[in-house]
Every structure is written in structure tokens, then in C-alpha cells.
Design a protein around this motif. Structure first.
Motif, PDB file in Angstrom:
ATOM      1  N   ILE A  85      49.750  31.532  35.540  1.00 10.35           N
ATOM      2  CA  ILE A  85      51.013  31.209  36.214  1.00 10.35           C
ATOM      3  C   ILE A  85      51.597  32.426  36.931  1.00 10.35           C
ATOM      4  O   ILE A  85      52.164  32.300  38.029  1.00 10.35           O
ATOM      5  CB  ILE A  85      52.028  30.651  35.192  1.00 10.35           C
ATOM      6  CG1 ILE A  85      51.617  29.238  34.775  1.00 10.35           C
ATOM      7  CG2 ILE A  85      53.449  30.633  35.758  1.00 10.35           C
ATOM      8  CD1 ILE A  85      51.691  28.216  35.892  1.00 10.35           C
ATOM      9  N   VAL A  86      51.468  33.607  36.344  1.00  3.91           N
ATOM     10  CA  VAL A  86      52.102  34.797  36.946  1.00  3.91           C
ATOM     11  C   VAL A  86      51.193  35.491  37.954  1.00  3.91           C
ATOM     12  O   VAL A  86      51.589  36.513  38.534  1.00  3.91           O
ATOM     13  CB  VAL A  86      52.550  35.811  35.857  1.00  3.91           C
ATOM     14  CG1 VAL A  86      53.523  35.157  34.898  1.00  3.91           C
ATOM     15  CG2 VAL A  86      51.360  36.401  35.115  1.00  3.91           C
ATOM     16  N   LEU A  87      49.991  34.976  38.196  1.00  6.11           N
ATOM     17  CA  LEU A  87      49.092  35.625  39.155  1.00  6.11           C
ATOM     18  C   LEU A  87      49.705  35.758  40.556  1.00  6.11           C
ATOM     19  O   LEU A  87      49.585  36.824  41.171  1.00  6.11           O
ATOM     20  CB  LEU A  87      47.765  34.864  39.229  1.00  6.11           C
ATOM     21  CG  LEU A  87      46.765  35.132  38.097  1.00  6.11           C
ATOM     22  CD1 LEU A  87      45.539  34.241  38.259  1.00  6.11           C
ATOM     23  CD2 LEU A  87      46.360  36.590  38.047  1.00  6.11           C
ATOM     24  N   PRO A  88      50.351  34.705  41.104  1.00  4.85           N
ATOM     25  CA  PRO A  88      50.967  34.888  42.427  1.00  4.85           C
ATOM     26  C   PRO A  88      52.026  35.997  42.444  1.00  4.85           C
ATOM     27  O   PRO A  88      52.081  36.796  43.391  1.00  4.85           O
ATOM     28  CB  PRO A  88      51.589  33.513  42.707  1.00  4.85           C
ATOM     29  CG  PRO A  88      50.740  32.558  41.940  1.00  4.85           C
ATOM     30  CD  PRO A  88      50.411  33.287  40.670  1.00  4.85           C
ATOM     31  N   ALA A  99      47.865  42.232  46.154  1.00  7.83           N
ATOM     32  CA  ALA A  99      46.463  41.966  45.840  1.00  7.83           C
ATOM     33  C   ALA A  99      46.036  40.619  46.403  1.00  7.83           C
ATOM     34  O   ALA A  99      46.805  39.658  46.403  1.00  7.83           O
ATOM     35  CB  ALA A  99      46.261  41.989  44.323  1.00  7.83           C
ATOM     36  N   GLY A 100      44.801  40.535  46.888  1.00 11.56           N
ATOM     37  CA  GLY A 100      44.260  39.313  47.439  1.00 11.56           C
ATOM     38  C   GLY A 100      43.740  38.369  46.372  1.00 11.56           C
ATOM     39  O   GLY A 100      43.737  38.689  45.175  1.00 11.56           O
ATOM     40  N   ALA A 101      43.260  37.208  46.801  1.00  3.06           N
ATOM     41  CA  ALA A 101      42.836  36.160  45.866  1.00  3.06           C
ATOM     42  C   ALA A 101      41.652  36.603  45.011  1.00  3.06           C
ATOM     43  O   ALA A 101      41.604  36.332  43.812  1.00  3.06           O
ATOM     44  CB  ALA A 101      42.474  34.888  46.647  1.00  3.06           C
ATOM     45  N   VAL A 102      40.672  37.286  45.619  1.00  2.01           N
ATOM     46  CA  VAL A 102      39.491  37.708  44.866  1.00  2.01           C
ATOM     47  C   VAL A 102      39.855  38.742  43.814  1.00  2.01           C
ATOM     48  O   VAL A 102      39.407  38.676  42.662  1.00  2.01           O
ATOM     49  CB  VAL A 102      38.405  38.253  45.822  1.00  2.01           C
ATOM     50  CG1 VAL A 102      37.245  38.850  45.031  1.00  2.01           C
ATOM     51  CG2 VAL A 102      37.897  37.147  46.740  1.00  2.01           C
ATOM     52  N   LEU A 103      40.680  39.726  44.185  1.00  5.85           N
ATOM     53  CA  LEU A 103      41.103  40.746  43.221  1.00  5.85           C
ATOM     54  C   LEU A 103      41.932  40.125  42.098  1.00  5.85           C
ATOM     55  O   LEU A 103      41.793  40.496  40.926  1.00  5.85           O
ATOM     56  CB  LEU A 103      41.906  41.837  43.936  1.00  5.85           C
ATOM     57  CG  LEU A 103      42.223  43.099  43.111  1.00  5.85           C
ATOM     58  CD1 LEU A 103      40.950  43.735  42.578  1.00  5.85           C
ATOM     59  CD2 LEU A 103      43.005  44.100  43.953  1.00  5.85           C
ATOM     60  N   LEU A 104      42.788  39.181  42.428  1.00  4.83           N
ATOM     61  CA  LEU A 104      43.571  38.502  41.397  1.00  4.83           C
ATOM     62  C   LEU A 104      42.674  37.742  40.427  1.00  4.83           C
ATOM     63  O   LEU A 104      42.958  37.680  39.227  1.00  4.83           O
ATOM     64  CB  LEU A 104      44.561  37.521  42.037  1.00  4.83           C
ATOM     65  CG  LEU A 104      45.864  38.106  42.598  1.00  4.83           C
ATOM     66  CD1 LEU A 104      46.710  36.985  43.183  1.00  4.83           C
ATOM     67  CD2 LEU A 104      46.646  38.844  41.530  1.00  4.83           C
ATOM     68  N   SER A 105      41.594  37.170  40.938  1.00  2.00           N
ATOM     69  CA  SER A 105      40.692  36.444  40.045  1.00  2.00           C
ATOM     70  C   SER A 105      40.081  37.382  39.007  1.00  2.00           C
ATOM     71  O   SER A 105      39.727  36.958  37.907  1.00  2.00           O
ATOM     72  CB  SER A 105      39.589  35.743  40.841  1.00  2.00           C
ATOM     73  OG  SER A 105      38.681  36.669  41.405  1.00  2.00           O
ATOM     74  N   TRP A 106      39.985  38.672  39.325  1.00  2.00           N
ATOM     75  CA  TRP A 106      39.427  39.629  38.374  1.00  2.00           C
ATOM     76  C   TRP A 106      40.398  39.961  37.249  1.00  2.00           C
ATOM     77  O   TRP A 106      39.985  40.501  36.212  1.00  2.00           O
ATOM     78  CB  TRP A 106      38.969  40.893  39.085  1.00  2.00           C
ATOM     79  CG  TRP A 106      37.556  40.744  39.571  1.00  2.00           C
ATOM     80  CD1 TRP A 106      37.148  40.471  40.833  1.00  2.00           C
ATOM     81  CD2 TRP A 106      36.374  40.821  38.771  1.00  2.00           C
ATOM     82  NE1 TRP A 106      35.774  40.372  40.889  1.00  2.00           N
ATOM     83  CE2 TRP A 106      35.280  40.583  39.635  1.00  2.00           C
ATOM     84  CE3 TRP A 106      36.125  41.054  37.424  1.00  2.00           C
ATOM     85  CZ2 TRP A 106      33.972  40.575  39.181  1.00  2.00           C
ATOM     86  CZ3 TRP A 106      34.819  41.059  36.979  1.00  2.00           C
ATOM     87  CH2 TRP A 106      33.763  40.821  37.840  1.00  2.00           C
ATOM     88  N   VAL A 107      41.676  39.668  37.427  1.00  2.00           N
ATOM     89  CA  VAL A 107      42.616  39.802  36.303  1.00  2.00           C
ATOM     90  C   VAL A 107      42.206  38.831  35.200  1.00  2.00           C
ATOM     91  O   VAL A 107      42.279  39.153  34.004  1.00  2.00           O
ATOM     92  CB  VAL A 107      44.062  39.524  36.765  1.00  2.00           C
ATOM     93  CG1 VAL A 107      45.017  39.528  35.571  1.00  2.00           C
ATOM     94  CG2 VAL A 107      44.497  40.559  37.783  1.00  2.00           C
ATOM     95  N   ALA A 108      41.746  37.649  35.585  1.00  2.00           N
ATOM     96  CA  ALA A 108      41.218  36.690  34.616  1.00  2.00           C
ATOM     97  C   ALA A 108      39.780  37.010  34.241  1.00  2.00           C
ATOM     98  O   ALA A 108      39.399  36.977  33.063  1.00  2.00           O
ATOM     99  CB  ALA A 108      41.310  35.271  35.177  1.00  2.00           C
ATOM    100  N   ASN A 109      38.960  37.379  35.223  1.00  2.00           N
ATOM    101  CA  ASN A 109      37.540  37.629  34.964  1.00  2.00           C
ATOM    102  C   ASN A 109      37.301  38.806  34.032  1.00  2.00           C
ATOM    103  O   ASN A 109      36.382  38.780  33.202  1.00  2.00           O
ATOM    104  CB  ASN A 109      36.802  37.874  36.283  1.00  2.00           C
ATOM    105  CG  ASN A 109      36.694  36.635  37.139  1.00  2.00           C
ATOM    106  OD1 ASN A 109      36.868  35.528  36.645  1.00  2.00           O
ATOM    107  ND2 ASN A 109      36.421  36.800  38.425  1.00  2.00           N
ATOM    108  N   ALA A 110      38.106  39.874  34.158  1.00  2.00           N
ATOM    109  CA  ALA A 110      37.917  41.066  33.329  1.00  2.00           C
ATOM    110  C   ALA A 110      38.075  40.739  31.854  1.00  2.00           C
ATOM    111  O   ALA A 110      37.309  41.221  31.006  1.00  2.00           O
ATOM    112  CB  ALA A 110      38.911  42.152  33.745  1.00  2.00           C
TER     113      ALA A 110
END
Length: 462
Positions: free
Chosen positions: A31-34, A42-53
């Protein structure tokens, strides 16, 4: 049989409280990613790494953590894992860069691996087979309560005090969990005491997962292809190592000789790979396409985990009485139907359509998860509870990682590493719909493994 010093009720309370935290954080972060993206540009791909990491580090550590827990003590590793998760969580609240957030999310994942791989093993060791489905159902319900409250709490907190407050409120939960585990679980389980850790196998396993994630997120480029080839090579070397070492980190024989265990594990992998990215996709869809606030988006997304929490204990009890595989297969079928409906989403889709689909997905996942977990834990001997717990947690995390990799790949192909704006909304919808369609196809494959695992009750009753 109940432990001499640790009561079944105490274990269930501790397991429920501790298993709440990780899912609460995972769903809240979606929910807080945006807001995080705006703060750090940060762009969409970098934000996805907050979850991926988080997913990657958890997946890498699950198997070695299960083995170390069997060697050093499941209770000890359980408590240390909660402490590490809690410390990393509070540090994220003060992180000055997106890269530090990603690094601390990796530490969070290590702590989560230590908790995930020991919690269910402790529950399985304390509860007899006739009560295990109910106990696992309650524990799984705690997971879904965390998933339910995470989006709502994150949206509310983010609106009032910013995204960092989500991590601050989790800190006292972590302290409470450490206290409960240290005081209420009084026994220790060390079925592999004195055995050495298979260092080579552990390194090959971790490298395989890192290369797999890098390859999937780097496709269709040459670097992504090379990473996937490297992952296949590492997996082959890992299997060879585990077959020849006297003390493997993973008992490959369980997959070779135990059809129920192998097919149940594969079904779990496929189900999580198909369903985990739903919240990630819809969080962005509701806030970017539907222009909802984080609080409102959280209220919509809460639908699915609430249904999961309500029906998981019932599904667990049903799997104590009836064949777990049949119940889980019905759940997988409902998940496939829900994903097909989500693949038809467009900018004009109504909220009632989304909520109804999330209700269906929640029911499907509840009917799948608890019975499937019960099938896995009931298909092995008590000495292998740690391994089975670690395996199912590994399948869950690898599945979640693959699900996010699919999302990352389609974002990279359709949008690129840029922020989502009105100009990229059409590309975002195309990427999301294709992702849901692929996930629906995965569920259809998962139905095969779920239905053909063989009779678990026949094995446990004999």
C-alpha cells in the motif's frame, strides 16, 4: 503428544502472534509503495525490488535456516529470527535512501526465514495428527489477519504520519513476540544435533535463487538469459551435492520417494506464484487508475485476506476429516477462476466487480492453503518436520518471488523503469492483464499436481 513443559495452547498462541507480523508487513508495504516512490523518486521496477528483496532473502535463507534450527534448536532460532526481523523493521523507518530500504528489507527477510521455517515445525511437533489441521488452520488464519489489517493500517498510517510510521508501529509487536516466545515455549527440538551444515549445498542453493530472480527480472535481455542459464547449472550442481553428501541441507529422497510430499510442495509453489502479485497489481491499479487514496485502496484489498482468515480454520478442520488433496484442489480451481476474472479488468471496471473477485480468490486460497499445509506435514515422519516446514515455506517464498518476477518482467517490457503517470496507464493495464492471464494458466497446472498427489489420509491412518 503434548510436550512435558510446553502446552499446545501456548504454542498456538505464540505461533499465531508471530505469524501475524510478516504478512502484516508484506501487505502493508504494498500500500505504501506509491508514497515511497514519490518520496525517493523511484520508478516501478525499483519499487518492485522493495518487495523482491524481502522475498529473495527469505527464500535464500529458508532451507539453511531449517537445517540450522534442527542442529542448534528450533526454539532458539525462532526467537533470534523474531529479534532480527524487529530490529530491521525499526531501522527501515529511518532509512534515508531507497537502497537502504531495500538492504534492510533483505535483513527483514532473513529474520522472517528463521521464524517461518521453525514456527510450523514447532506446531506440528506439539499437536497430534488428529488435531494438526485445526492448529495449522488457526495459524494460517493469523497470517491472513495480518494480510487483512496490513493494507488498512498502512493506508491509515501513511495518510496521517507518512509511510515510515508503518514500520514504527510494527516494532512493539516484535518485542511482544520475542517475550511470548521466550516465556511460553519452554522445550527445545534438536533432531539434527551434532550434524555439520552442508556449506557447499547451502551456497549453491542461495546462488541458484539469486540467479533465478536476476534472470527473471532481467528478461528478455542477454543478461537475464545468462542468469537463468546460471540458475539451471547451479540447480543441477545443488541436486548432485545433496545426493552425495551424508548430511544434506535438503533430503532429496523425500521428493523422489514421497509422492504426496512432492506434489503437495509443487502445488504450494504454483499457487503462490499465481496469486501473490494480486495485491501488488491491484494496489497500483486502485491508486493510479482509479485515483483512490491509500486508505480506500486498503479497504478494497482487505476483502481477500478477511475471507481467508474466516475460512482457513474451517478448511483446516475439514482436512482433518476428509482427504486434504480434494479440498485443496477445489481451492486451486476457485483461484484460477478469480485470476481469469482479474485478467479482464480495464480502466472502467467497477469496484463491486473487483471486490467480488477478491471474495472468490480469498475463498479459493483458504480452501487450498490449510489443507495443503496439513497434507505436507502429515506426509512426513516427525524427524522431518523441520525440513517439511522449511520446504513449504521455501515453496511459498519462491512462488511469491516468481509472482513478483512475472510482474517486474511485464512492467519492464510494457512500461520501463519510469514512474507510473497518466501517459503510461494504458501500458500499465496491458502489463497487469497479461500478468493475471499467465497466473491463471499457472493455477490450471497446479490443479493437476494438487489432484494427483495421492491419498494423504491413507498414509497417516496406516
Amino acid at each position: 503428544m503434548e510436550s512435558l513443559r510446553t502446552s499446545k495452547r501456548a504454542v498456538l498462541i505464540v505461533a499465531a502472534v508471530t505469524t501475524f507480523m510478516g504478512p502484516f508487513m508484506v501487505s502493508g508495504v504494498n500500500i505504501v509503495l506509491p508514497a515511497m516512490g514519490t518520496d525517493f523518486a523511484a520508478g516501478a521496477v525499483l519499487l518492485s525490488w522493495v518487495a523482491n528483496a524481502y522475498l529473495l532473502s527469505t527464500a535464500v535463507m529458508l532451507v539453511p535456516a531449517a537445517k540450522i534450527a534442527d542442529m542448534a534448536g528450533r526454539r532458539k532460532i525462532f526467537i533470534y529470527g523474531i529479534g532480527l526481523f524487529t530490529a530491521a523493521t525499526v531501522l527501515i523507518a529511518f532509512a534515508p535512501t531507497i537502497w537502504m530500504v531495500i538492504g534492510l528489507r533483505m535483513l527483514q527477510g532473513v529474520g522472517a526465514a528463521m521464524v517461518s521455517t521453525t514456527g510450523i515445525a514447532i506446531v506440528a511437533a506439539v499437536f497430534p495428527v488428529s488435531e494438526r489441521g485445526r492448529a495449522i488452520g488457526i495459524t494460517v488464519a493469523a497470517v491472513y489477519i495480518g494480510l487483512s489489517t496490513g493494507p488498512f493500517a498502512a493506508g491509515y498510517l501513511s495518510a496521517l504520519w507518512g509511510w515510515r510510521s508503518l514500520f514504527l508501529v510494527t516494532f512493539p509487536m516484535g518485542l511482544l513476540s520475542v517475550y511470548l516466545a521466550a516465556t511460553m515455549i519452554r522445550d527445545e527440538w534438536t533432531p539434527a544435533a551434532g550434524q555439520p551444515l552442508d556449506i557447499i549445498g547451502t551456497l549453491l542453493y542461495g546462488l541458484c535463487l539469486v540467479l533465478l530472480m536476476a534472470g527473471l527480472s532481467g528478461m528478455p535481455g542477454i543478461k537475464g538469459t545468462m542468469a537463468l542459464v546460471g540458475a539451471i547449472v547451479c540447480f543441477y550442481l545443488f541436486i548432485r551435492q545433496e545426493l552425495k553428501t551424508p548430511y544434506p541441507v535438503v533430503e532429496i529422497a523425500l521428493f523422489q520417494k514421497n509422492r504426496g510430499f512432492a506434489f503437495s510442495s509443487l502445488a504450494a509453489l504454483i499457487n503462490y506464484a499465481a496469486t501473490f502479485a494480486v495485491a501488488f497489481y491491484l494496489s497500483l491499479y486502485l491508486q493510479y487508475i482509479k485515483a483512490m487514496t491509500p486508505q480506500t485502496a486498503g479497504l478494497v484489498l482487505i476483502t481477500q485476506p478477511v475471507v481467508m482468515a474466516l475460512f482457513s480454520p474451517l478448511a483446516g478442520r475439514l482436512s482433518d476429516r476428509f482427504e486434504p488433496g480434494a479440498i485443496a484442489s477445489l481451492g486451486m480451481s476457485l483461484c484460477a477462476t478469480g485470476l481469469l476474472l482479474l485478467a479482464l479488468l480495464n480502466g472502467g471496471s467497477g469496484i463491486s466487480y473487483i471486490v467480488g473477485t477478491l471474495l472468490l480468490l480469498g475463498l479459493g486460497f483458504a480452501l487450498f492453503s490449510s489443507p495443503n499445509m496439513n497434507a505436507i506435514m502429515s506426509s512426513v515422519a516427525p524427524a522431518h518436520y523441520g525440513l517439511a516446514s522449511g520446504t513449504v515455506a521455501t515453496m511459498r517464498l519462491i512462488g511469491q518471488m516468481l509472482s513478483m518476477a512475472i510482474a517486474t518482467l511485464f512492467f519492464a517490457l510494457f512500461i520501463g523503469d519510469v514512474q507510473i503517470t497518466p501517459e503510461t496507464h494504458t501500458a500499465f493495464l496491458q502489463a497487469m492483464r497479461l500478468g493475471f492471464a499467465v497466473c491463471c494458466g499457472l493455477c490450471l497446472i497446479g490443479i493437476y499436481f494438487s489432484w494427483n498427489r495421492g491419498s494423504i489420509r491413507a498414509n497417516t491412518d496406516s
